[in-house]
Design a protein around this motif. Structure first.
Motif, PDB file in Angstrom:
ATOM      1  N   LEU A   1      16.362 -15.305  -2.653  1.00 18.91           N
ATOM      2  CA  LEU A   1      16.199 -16.199  -3.792  1.00 18.91           C
ATOM      3  C   LEU A   1      16.614 -17.623  -3.439  1.00 18.91           C
ATOM      4  O   LEU A   1      15.948 -18.580  -3.803  1.00 18.91           O
ATOM      5  CB  LEU A   1      17.005 -15.695  -4.986  1.00 18.91           C
TER       6      LEU A   1
ATOM      7  N   ASP B   1      20.498 -16.970 -12.042  1.00 18.50           N
ATOM      8  CA  ASP B   1      20.142 -17.548 -10.743  1.00 18.50           C
ATOM      9  C   ASP B   1      20.565 -19.016 -10.679  1.00 18.50           C
ATOM     10  O   ASP B   1      21.067 -19.485  -9.654  1.00 18.50           O
ATOM     11  CB  ASP B   1      18.637 -17.428 -10.504  1.00 18.50           C
TER      12      ASP B   1
ATOM     13  N   TYR C   1       3.532 -21.375  -1.569  1.00 17.08           N
ATOM     14  CA  TYR C   1       4.373 -22.564  -1.496  1.00 17.08           C
ATOM     15  C   TYR C   1       4.872 -22.782  -0.074  1.00 17.08           C
ATOM     16  O   TYR C   1       5.331 -23.852   0.273  1.00 17.08           O
ATOM     17  CB  TYR C   1       5.567 -22.431  -2.443  1.00 17.08           C
ATOM     18  N   SER C   2       4.806 -21.717   0.723  1.00 16.62           N
ATOM     19  CA  SER C   2       5.384 -21.812   2.051  1.00 16.62           C
ATOM     20  C   SER C   2       4.735 -20.773   2.949  1.00 16.62           C
ATOM     21  O   SER C   2       4.004 -19.900   2.488  1.00 16.62           O
ATOM     22  CB  SER C   2       6.900 -21.596   1.934  1.00 16.62           C
TER      23      SER C   2
ATOM     24  N   GLU D   1      12.609 -23.704  -0.971  1.00 16.96           N
ATOM     25  CA  GLU D   1      11.195 -23.954  -0.665  1.00 16.96           C
ATOM     26  C   GLU D   1      10.464 -24.607  -1.829  1.00 16.96           C
ATOM     27  O   GLU D   1       9.561 -25.408  -1.635  1.00 16.96           O
ATOM     28  CB  GLU D   1      10.481 -22.635  -0.364  1.00 16.96           C
TER      29      GLU D   1
ATOM     30  N   GLU E   1       2.061 -14.672   0.988  1.00 21.76           N
ATOM     31  CA  GLU E   1       2.500 -15.507   2.101  1.00 21.76           C
ATOM     32  C   GLU E   1       2.205 -14.824   3.423  1.00 21.76           C
ATOM     33  O   GLU E   1       1.814 -15.459   4.397  1.00 21.76           O
ATOM     34  CB  GLU E   1       3.996 -15.793   1.971  1.00 21.76           C
TER      35      GLU E   1
ATOM     36  N   TYR F   1       7.773 -13.712   2.468  1.00 22.56           N
ATOM     37  CA  TYR F   1       8.471 -12.900   1.471  1.00 22.56           C
ATOM     38  C   TYR F   1       7.491 -12.047   0.677  1.00 22.56           C
ATOM     39  O   TYR F   1       7.685 -10.878   0.464  1.00 22.56           O
ATOM     40  CB  TYR F   1       9.239 -13.784   0.493  1.00 22.56           C
ATOM     41  N   SER F   2       6.451 -12.715   0.199  1.00 14.07           N
ATOM     42  CA  SER F   2       5.516 -12.000  -0.667  1.00 14.07           C
ATOM     43  C   SER F   2       4.271 -11.640   0.137  1.00 14.07           C
ATOM     44  O   SER F   2       4.007 -12.225   1.180  1.00 14.07           O
ATOM     45  CB  SER F   2       5.138 -12.882  -1.856  1.00 14.07           C
TER      46      SER F   2
ATOM     47  N   ALA G   1       6.604 -18.831   4.837  1.00  7.91           N
ATOM     48  CA  ALA G   1       7.558 -17.749   5.059  1.00  7.91           C
ATOM     49  C   ALA G   1       6.878 -16.460   4.625  1.00  7.91           C
ATOM     50  O   ALA G   1       5.807 -16.493   4.044  1.00  7.91           O
ATOM     51  CB  ALA G   1       8.814 -17.995   4.227  1.00  7.91           C
TER      52      ALA G   1
ATOM     53  N   ARG H   1      16.040 -18.318 -14.200  1.00  4.39           N
ATOM     54  CA  ARG H   1      16.964 -17.608 -15.083  1.00  4.39           C
ATOM     55  C   ARG H   1      18.381 -18.154 -14.943  1.00  4.39           C
ATOM     56  O   ARG H   1      18.770 -18.634 -13.872  1.00  4.39           O
ATOM     57  CB  ARG H   1      16.981 -16.131 -14.731  1.00  4.39           C
TER      58      ARG H   1
ATOM     59  N   GLU I   1       7.060 -10.675  -6.416  1.00  9.05           N
ATOM     60  CA  GLU I   1       7.617 -10.815  -5.086  1.00  9.05           C
ATOM     61  C   GLU I   1       8.285  -9.560  -4.548  1.00  9.05           C
ATOM     62  O   GLU I   1       8.173  -9.248  -3.384  1.00  9.05           O
ATOM     63  CB  GLU I   1       8.630 -11.955  -5.066  1.00  9.05           C
ATOM     64  N   ARG I   2       8.996  -8.875  -5.422  1.00  5.04           N
ATOM     65  CA  ARG I   2       9.767  -7.744  -4.922  1.00  5.04           C
ATOM     66  C   ARG I   2       8.996  -6.450  -5.056  1.00  5.04           C
ATOM     67  O   ARG I   2       8.380  -6.185  -6.092  1.00  5.04           O
ATOM     68  CB  ARG I   2      11.074  -7.636  -5.706  1.00  5.04           C
TER      69      ARG I   2
ATOM     70  N   ALA J   1      14.880  -8.076 -10.317  1.00  2.00           N
ATOM     71  CA  ALA J   1      13.930  -8.945  -9.626  1.00  2.00           C
ATOM     72  C   ALA J   1      14.255 -10.413  -9.894  1.00  2.00           C
ATOM     73  O   ALA J   1      14.635 -10.763 -11.002  1.00  2.00           O
ATOM     74  CB  ALA J   1      12.526  -8.642 -10.111  1.00  2.00           C
ATOM     75  N   PRO J   2      14.109 -11.288  -8.890  1.00  2.00           N
ATOM     76  CA  PRO J   2      14.353 -12.713  -9.133  1.00  2.00           C
ATOM     77  C   PRO J   2      13.168 -13.325  -9.860  1.00  2.00           C
ATOM     78  O   PRO J   2      12.090 -12.762  -9.886  1.00  2.00           O
ATOM     79  CB  PRO J   2      14.471 -13.292  -7.727  1.00  2.00           C
TER      80      PRO J   2
END
Lengths: 604, 89
Positions: free
Chosen positions: B25, B67, A59-60, B31, A68, A64-65, A62, B64, A350-351, A418-419
Motif C-alpha cells: 500500500l 490507510d 499508473y506504474s 506511485e 500492471e 502488483y495487479s 510495478a 481510507r 488489486e488483492r 483489502a487496501p
C-alpha cells in the motif's frame, strides 16, 4: 513490409481507449472507470501497417495487479517497435511518472498529450516543444475525443518508425531515479517553468458535481435513486413497451417464415423444427433484447460519465462490511448485466483475496438473462405485485451473497483487509459514439450467443423432444429422450414443489445459457406465444412452487460461460467446481425453505 | 506540528512529511503521487464518514482513514507561518 507493433500505454482515464478507437476504428468498450481495459486488445491503425496493442491502463510498471503485470510483461517480452504513451495534460505530474518508467526501459516512446483543451479550460498550460526537448521524445498535443491533431500524431509515429526524432536522452543528464520519490522529483524538474496546472482542484464542474453527488446527506439517496431509476426504466413501462414491440416483430417473422417455408415446399418436419424448435427458442430470447440494451445503456452511461467511481466512493464503507472495497461495486453492478464480463472486471481489484471473494459473490447478483424467468413467472402468478417480487428477488440475492461471502471470508479466505486507493476521475460528458459503440458490442455479444448456442440448442432440444432413446419418432413429449432424462431428475425437485420433468429439463438447459430456461419451457409446453406459455405454467405450477422455482433459478449455478470465467479467476477446476456445487446446494436448501414457507401463505 | 493525514481538516492543504507504510500500500500511495514533499488537500469525506477524497498532483484520490493514518503531514498554514492555506502551485 512486415507489420510493426505499437504498444499503447497510459494511466487509467487518460483517454487511451478513445484514442485506440479513433486510430483503429475497432470496436472496443470505452469507460471512465480506472482499469476498465483489462484484457489485451489490438487493432490495425487505419491505412497503416501498424498493429496497435491496447495495454491495460496502469499508473506504474510495478507488478502488483494483473493489469500492471500484463503491461510490464508485454513491454519487456514482446519488445514493441514503438510505444505510444497517452498522457492526461490535466494530471501531467502523475502521468509522466509512467512515461519516465517507460524511458527507463529504453523503449522508443512517442507521447500523445491528451486533454489539453481541458487543461486550458481550468486555466493551465503546457509548453509541448520544451517538454519534448527535455524528455528527448516527440510530444504531440491531441484531443482523442474530438479527433484534433490525430494527423499530426500519425506523422510523428511515421517519423519515429523511421528512427527519426527518437532519443532516450533524458537520463543522460538526469541519471535513473531509483525510488518513487526520486522519480516524482525528476518529473518536477522536467516540468519546471514549462507547465502550469491551473486550478489544482480539476475543472470547476467536477467540484460542483461532487459537492452534490458525494454530499453527506444527498449522496446515498441519489445513489439509490439512480439504481431505482435503472430498475424502473428497464423493468417498468418503458422496458415492457419495448418488449411488446419486439414480440410483435418476432411474431411477424414467424408468420413470414411459415409462408416462406410453405412456398419453397419444405417438408413438414423441417417446417416444424424451424418454427417450433429454432425460431421459438431464438425469437423468445430476442424479445428480451430491448431490456438488455437498456441495462447496458445505463451501465455504460455510469461508466463513461465517471459516476461509477463516485458510487464506489460512497459505497466503500458498506462493501467493507462484506470484506470488500468500494471498487468491487463495479464488477458487482455489472453482475446484474452478465456474470461473465463482471467476473473479468474483478481483475481491476488489486488483492487476490478480494478478487476471489468478489467472484464468489457475483453469481448471487442476478444476471440479466435470468430476468425473463422472473418476468414470465411473476406475470403468471403474481401479476399485481410483479415489480415488487422481481425487486425482492434481486435484493434477496444480494443479501444472500453478502452472507455467503462473510461465511467464506471467515473460513477459507482469511486475510488482511483489502487496501483502497482509487482515483476519482473528472466527470466527462459521455460521447454518443462511445455509448453506441459500447451498446453495439454488448448487444452483438448477446445476439451472437443467440445465434450459436441457442440455435443449436433449440434444434437439439426439439429433436430430443420428438425422438425416443430407441430413436423412434414420437408426438408425445413425455416419451421422448428429454422426457426420460427429466423424469430421472424430477423426483429430486419434488421437495421444492416443482417435480415435473419439464421444469427439470429447462433447469438443465439453463446451465447451457440462462436465456434457454424460458425458451425451452416454451418448446416443452409446446406453446408458440407468451399467453399460451403463461396458461401452461399456471397449470403446471402453484404460486408456492413458482416461488421456490424462482429462488432456485436465482441461486443455482451460473451458465457454462460464466462458470468458465469464474473457474479461471478462482484459479482452477477444483475451486471452480466446488464453488458451483456449493452454490447449487445452497439454491436447493433455500428453495426448499422458501417452498415450505410459501405453502403457509399459498396452500396447494 | 505534524499530524496524520486522516486528521487534516477538510479543505486544508498540507505537505507530506513521511509515509509509514513500507508495504504494498505504501508503494502504491507513492506511485500515485503521495511522496514526501507532495502537497495534498483533504477535499471531502464520503457520506458514511470514510473514505476521504484528497487532491494531489492534479488528480483526486480516495483513501481510507486507516490507510491515511500512516501518512504524516505538516499543515500548510504552519509552513507559511499562520494564516489560511497557501494557494496551490
Amino acid at each position: 513490409m512486415p507489420n510493426r507493433t505499437i504498444g499503447l500505454a497510459g494511466n487509467p482515464n487518460c483517454g487511451k481507449t478513445t484514442l485506440f478507437n479513433r486510430l483503429t476504428g475497432a470496436r472496443q468498450v470505452t469507460g471512465n472507470w480506472p482499469g476498465v481495459t483489462v484484457e489485451r486488445k489490438e487493432g490495425q491503425v487505419k491505412g497503416k501497417p501498424w498493429i496497435l496493442v491496447d495495454l491495460p491502463g496502469t499508473y506504474s510498471l510495478a507488478s502488483y495487479s494483473p493489469e500492471e503485470r500484463v503491461a510490464r510483461d508485454f513491454l519487456q517480452d514482446t519488445q514493441p517497435d514503438l510505444v505510444l504513451n497517452v498522457v492526461d495534460a490535466t494530471a501531467l505530474e502523475r502521468n509522466l511518472y509512467l512515461t519516465l518508467q517507460l524511458l527507463e526501459q529504453h523503449l522508443p516512446v512517442v507521447v500523445a498529450l491528451n486533454l489539453c483543451d481541458q487543461l486550458h479550460k481550468k486555466g493551465g498550460q503546457v509548453d509541448c516543444k520544451a517538454l519534448s526537448s527535455r524528455l528527448g521524445v516527440p510530444v504531440i498535443p491531441i484531443s482523442a475525443r474530438s479527433g484534433e491533431n490525430i494527423g499530426g500524431l500519425i506523422n510523428a509515429l511515421e517519423q519515429a518508425e523511421k528512427g527519426k526524432g527518437i532519443a532516450t536522452s533524458f537520463f543522460a543528464y538526469q541519471g535513473k531515479p531509483q525510488t518513487e520519490q526520486a522519480r516524482y522529483a525528476a518529473v518536477r524538474d522536467l516540468l519546471d517553468g514549462i507547465y502550469d496546472s491551473g486550478n489544482v482542484l480539476s475543472s470547476g464542474i467536477t467540484e460542483k458535481l461532487d459537492d452534490i453527488l458525494t454530499d453527506r446527506y444527498l449522496a446515498i439517496p441519489i445513489f439509490l435513486f439512480i439504481m431505482l431509476l435503472m430498475f424502473t426504466v428497464i423493468f417498468g413501462p418503458p422496458g415492457m413497451y419495448a418488449k411488446g414491440l419486439a414480440e410483435q416483430g418476432v411474431q411477424a417473422v414467424s408468420r413470414w417464415l411459415g409462408t416462406a417455408l410453405e412456398w419453397i415446399g419444405a417438408s413438414w418436419w423441417a417446417k416444424e423444427m424451424a418454427l417450433e424448435g429454432i425460431w421459438a427458442g431464438v425469437g423468445g430470447m430476442l424479445t428480451f433484447l430491448p431490456q438488455m440494451a437498456l441495462l447496458f445503456l445505463f451501465l455504460s452511461l455510469l461508466e463513461d460519465s465517471g459516476y461509477m467511481a463516485r458510487g464506489a466512493f460512497v459505497m466503500d464503507r458498506l462493501l467493507r462490511k462484506a470484506g470488500l472495497s468500494g471498487k468491487a461495486f463495479i464488477p458487482l453492478l455489472m453482475g446484474f448485466g452478465c456474470t461473465t464480463p463482471a467476473a473479468m472486471a474483478t481483475r481491476t481489484l488489486e488483492r487476490e483475496r478480494e478478487r476471489k471473494l468478489t467472484v464468489l459473490m457475483l453469481p448471487f447478483f442476478s444476471c440479466g438473462a435470468k430476468l425473463p424467468v422472473y418476468v414470465l413467472f411473476s406475470a403468471a402468478f403474481f401479476p399485481k405485485s410483479q415489480g415488487l417480487l422481481i425487486f425482492g428477488l434481486y435484493l434477496f440475492g444480494v443479501l444472500l451473497g453478502i452472507f455467503w461471502v462473510r461465511l467464506a471470508s471467515g473460513a477459507a479466505h482469511r486475510g488482511e483487509e483489502a487496501p483502497f486507493v482509487m482515483e476519482l476521475p473528472p466527470y466527462r460528458l459521455p460521447t454518443l459514439s462511445g455509448i453506441l459503440r459500447h451498446l453495439w458490442d454488448k448487444c452483438k455479444g448477446f445476439v451472437v450467443k443467440a445465434g450459436t448456442v441457442i440455435v443449436s440448442l433449440s434444434a437439439l432440444m426439439w429433436l430430443m423432444q420428438h425422438v425416443t432413446f430407441s430413436l423412434d419418432w414420437t408426438e408425445q413429449a413425455g416419451e421422448s429422450m428429454f422426457g426420460a432424462i427429466g423424469r430421472c431428475l424430477a423426483p429430486l425437485f419434488r421437495p421444492l414443489g416443482f417435480g415435473s420433468w419439464q421444469a427439470a429439463v429447462s433447469l438443465l438447459a439453463g446451465i447451457v445459457a440462462k436465456e434457454a430456461v424460458v425458451s425451452s419451457m416454451a418448446s416443452l409446453y409446446a406453446c408458440g406465444n407468451a399467453a399460451g406459455l403463461t396458461g401452461a405454467l399456471q397449470g403446471a405450477f402453484t404460486p408456492a412452487s413458482a416461488l421456490s422455482f424462482l429462488v432456485f433459478v436465482l441461486l443455482y449455478m451460473p451458465c457454462v460461460a460464466a462458470f468458465a470465467t469464474i473457474r479461471r479467476e478462482l484459479g482452477g477446476w477444483r475451486a471452480g467446481i466446488l464453488a458451483m456445487a456449493e452454490q447449487t446446494a445452497a439454491a436447493y436448501a433455500v428453495g426448499f425453505a422458501v417452498y415450505r414457507l410459501a405453502l403457509l401463505f399459498f396452500p396447494a | 506540528m505534524e499530524q496524520s493525514l486522516d486528521r487534516l481538516p477538510l479543505g486544508e492543504w498540507a505537505v507530506v512529511v513521511q509515509i509509514e507504510q513500507s508495504s504494498l500500500l505504501g508503494r502504491r500511495l507513492r506511485e500515485m503521487g503521495i511522496t514526501e514533499g507532495a502537497q495534498i488537500c483533504r477535499l471531502r469525506q464520503a457520506p458514511m464518514g470514510d473514505p476521504s477524497a484528497y487532491a494531489v498532483r492534479g488528480s483526486i484520490l480516495a483513501i481510507r482513514a486507516r490507510d491515511a493514518a500512516h501518512i504524516l503531514v505538516r499543515p500548510a498554514h504552519i509552513l507559511s507561518g499562520g494564516g489560511i492555506s497557501i494557494p496551490p502551485r
